[in-house]
Design an enzyme around this catalytic site. Structure first.
Site, mmCIF file in Angstrom:
data_model
loop_
_atom_site.group_PDB
_atom_site.id
_atom_site.type_symbol
_atom_site.label_atom_id
_atom_site.label_comp_id
_atom_site.label_asym_id
_atom_site.label_seq_id
_atom_site.Cartn_x
_atom_site.Cartn_y
_atom_site.Cartn_z
ATOM 1 C CB CYS A 29 17.931 0.783 11.810
ATOM 2 S SG CYS A 29 17.261 0.724 10.154
ATOM 3 C CG HIS A 58 20.447 -2.292 12.229
ATOM 4 N ND1 HIS A 58 19.282 -2.980 11.937
ATOM 5 C CD2 HIS A 58 20.612 -1.410 11.203
ATOM 6 C CE1 HIS A 58 18.787 -2.524 10.808
ATOM 7 N NE2 HIS A 58 19.574 -1.575 10.336
ATOM 8 C CG ASN A 113 17.976 -2.869 7.286
ATOM 9 O OD1 ASN A 113 17.319 -2.927 8.322
ATOM 10 N ND2 ASN A 113 18.672 -1.808 6.942
HETATM 11 N N1 ACO Z 1 21.484 -4.342 -8.255
HETATM 12 C C1 ACO Z 1 22.446 -4.102 -9.150
HETATM 13 N N2 ACO Z 1 23.127 -2.936 -9.192
HETATM 14 C C2 ACO Z 1 22.792 -1.980 -8.307
HETATM 15 C C3 ACO Z 1 21.783 -2.177 -7.354
HETATM 16 C C4 ACO Z 1 21.104 -3.407 -7.353
HETATM 17 N N3 ACO Z 1 20.121 -3.691 -6.490
HETATM 18 N N4 ACO Z 1 21.687 -1.055 -6.605
HETATM 19 C C5 ACO Z 1 22.599 -0.192 -7.047
HETATM 20 N N5 ACO Z 1 23.272 -0.751 -8.086
HETATM 21 C C6 ACO Z 1 24.348 -0.173 -8.871
HETATM 22 C C7 ACO Z 1 24.327 1.343 -8.839
HETATM 23 O O1 ACO Z 1 23.446 1.835 -9.833
HETATM 24 C C8 ACO Z 1 25.765 1.684 -9.133
HETATM 25 O O2 ACO Z 1 25.991 1.561 -10.520
HETATM 26 P P1 ACO Z 1 26.934 2.607 -11.295
HETATM 27 O O3 ACO Z 1 28.283 2.469 -10.635
HETATM 28 O O4 ACO Z 1 26.883 2.121 -12.697
HETATM 29 O O5 ACO Z 1 26.308 3.926 -11.056
HETATM 30 C C9 ACO Z 1 26.549 0.537 -8.468
HETATM 31 O O6 ACO Z 1 25.601 -0.522 -8.283
HETATM 32 C C10 ACO Z 1 27.188 0.901 -7.133
HETATM 33 O O7 ACO Z 1 26.236 1.510 -6.322
HETATM 34 P P2 ACO Z 1 26.617 2.060 -4.903
HETATM 35 O O8 ACO Z 1 25.396 2.689 -4.295
HETATM 36 O O9 ACO Z 1 27.863 2.883 -4.991
HETATM 37 O O10 ACO Z 1 26.970 0.702 -4.122
HETATM 38 P P3 ACO Z 1 27.597 0.532 -2.690
HETATM 39 O O11 ACO Z 1 28.777 -0.340 -2.855
HETATM 40 O O12 ACO Z 1 27.742 1.799 -1.938
HETATM 41 O O13 ACO Z 1 26.482 -0.317 -1.945
HETATM 42 C C11 ACO Z 1 24.650 -0.132 -0.382
HETATM 43 C C12 ACO Z 1 25.181 0.223 -1.761
HETATM 44 C C13 ACO Z 1 24.520 -1.631 -0.274
HETATM 45 C C14 ACO Z 1 23.261 0.506 -0.212
HETATM 46 C C15 ACO Z 1 25.617 0.388 0.708
HETATM 47 O O14 ACO Z 1 25.934 1.723 0.462
HETATM 48 C C16 ACO Z 1 25.051 0.266 2.101
HETATM 49 O O15 ACO Z 1 24.845 -0.819 2.609
HETATM 50 N N6 ACO Z 1 24.823 1.385 2.804
HETATM 51 C C17 ACO Z 1 24.319 1.361 4.157
HETATM 52 C C18 ACO Z 1 22.842 1.139 4.209
HETATM 53 C C19 ACO Z 1 22.423 0.976 5.659
HETATM 54 O O16 ACO Z 1 23.185 0.525 6.482
HETATM 55 N N7 ACO Z 1 21.235 1.337 6.032
HETATM 56 C C20 ACO Z 1 20.930 1.168 7.461
HETATM 57 C C21 ACO Z 1 20.051 2.087 7.915
HETATM 58 S S1 ACO Z 1 18.497 1.723 7.281
HETATM 59 C C22 ACO Z 1 17.366 2.437 8.323
HETATM 60 O O17 ACO Z 1 17.645 3.139 9.260
HETATM 61 C C23 ACO Z 1 15.914 2.202 7.942
#
Ligand code: ACO
Length: 324
Positions: A111, A249, A279
């Site tokens: 990214c 990004h 993204n």
């Molecule tokens: N729909 C519904 N529920 C979901 C989904 C979904 N799509 N995905 C995960 N959940 C659930 C999980 O199973 C979990 O449930 P549980 O608590 O019962 O176990 C709950 O939601 C919380 O999951 P988390 O992973 O803790 O959610 P978080 O608040 O951390 O958000 C996210 C996840 C959006 C991925 C966040 O961590 C994030 O944005 N991280 C950064 C990603 C990023 O910036 N990437 C950039 C680089 S990409 C690149 O270089 C190619």
């Protein structure tokens, strides 16, 4: 010579996939996706590969700047989803747009790829050896997503964007940069892994889909990006108040809010279009830059100071201070 940004362009696939459409194919919901990420739609390729998206973005740039493909002296494509290992996506773009047989190569910094490519392109132009260079970021993320994994499938989209750099004796668009990598933390975001497999070894089992420790990437982004923005601004004898706009990004709107909070600046300083595209990895910064120039929020020649900042797999991150 100095390097000047002459214009931008972009192309995204026609097919728009809403959160509601994803609800039909996986256990997710609009409320979760919107509240966790800010994403409402993403554009998904119906067959066009990365070189085609990049080629169409390149034609958009050439159309908007009035420079012909035959005048281009090099093409750099930032991508983590090339059509294949060889030929490079950039070589395919060279053919697609009808450029001369010029230097063309890909850069992979996930990214952060567009920041890396722009930095290299600036140095090529500064050398005085090249007049015009195309710098593109393009991805078909949908082909490396595990559509059974809701934790990553809802986040990504496909698209391409880029800019044209031109050599100038007087006008300089680049005021500073701060670019990094840390391979020791690379395991928190992997894609396209292929185990060594040959006549001496058993068949490999890895599937190569994108895998991400979302929380680790989130923490990395909100720690590294504010520091990088601060560094590039201060090193260029500017202050955050001098910056008109930050084009970051587009990974997650909550990340942008957390970065703004750490920098003690209003989140409105961060341009965003994540709601529409999700993204798009290396494509997100140039797609957004093109959108801002097209709708008049940014104007070439206005001398406004803008920070471009990226972060992602590698791990990689980096910022550039530019002046349009
Ligand atoms: N729909 C519904 N529920 C979901 C989904 C979904 N799509 N995905 C995960 N959940 C659930 C999980 O199973 C979990 O449930 P549980 O608590 O019962 O176990 C709950 O939601 C919380 O999951 P988390 O992973 O803790 O959610 P978080 O608040 O951390 O958000 C996210 C996840 C959006 C991925 C966040 O961590 C994030 O944005 N991280 C950064 C990603 C990023 O910036 N990437 C950039 C680089 S990409 C690149 O270089 C190619």
């Amino acid at each position: 010579m100095k390097a000047k940004i002459m214009g931008a362009g972009s192309y995204t696939p026609q097919k728009k996939v809403s959160n509601a459409m994803l609800e039909e194919i996986m256990d997710t919901n609009d409320e979760w996706i919107k509240s966790r990420t800010g994403i409402e739609n993403r554009h998904i390729s119906e067959g066009e590969d990365t070189s085609i998206l990049c080629g169409k973005a390149a034609l958009d740039i050439l159309g908007k700047t009035g420079i012909s493909a035959k005048e281009i002296d090099f093409i750099i494509v930032a991508t983590m989803t090339p059509d294949g290992s060889s030929p490079s996506t950039a070589c395919l773009v060279q053919d697609f747009i009808g450029a001369k047989p010029v230097m063309a190569f890909d850069v992979n910094a996930a990214c952060s790829g567009f920041i890396y490519a722009l930095s290299i392109a600036e140095k090529l132009i500064q050398s005085g050896a090249y007049q015009y260079g195309l710098v593109l970021g393009g991805e078909v993320m949908s082909k490396i997503i595990d559509w059974q994994d809701r934790s990553t499938a809802v986040l990504f989209g496909d698209g391409a964007g880029g800019v044209l750099l031109g050599a100038s004796e007087t006008e300089n668009s680049f005021l500073g940069e701060d670019i990094h990598s840390d391979g020791s933390r690379g395991d928190s975001l992997t894609a396209g892994k292929r185990a060594v497999s040959n006549f001496q070894l058993e068949q490999a089992t890895e599937n190569g889909f994108l895998k991400m420790e979302g929380r680790a990437i989130f923490d990395f982004a909100i720690r590294s990006v504010p520091e990088s923005i601060r560094t590039v601004v201060e090193a260029s004898n500017s202050t955050l108040e001098d910056i008109d706009c930050i084009v970051a990004h587009q990974a997650n709107y909550r990340i942008l809010k957390a970065i703004a909070k750490k920098l003690k600046i209003p989140v409105e300083k961060f341009a965003t279009n994540i709601a529409e595209y999700g993204n798009t990895s290396a494509a997100s910064i140039p797609i957004l830059l093109d959108e801002l120039l097209t709708n008049g929020d940014l104007v070439l020649g206005s001398k406004k100071k803008i920070v471009l900042t990226g972060f992602g797999g590698g791990l990689t991150w980096g910022s550039m201070l530019i002046q349009l």
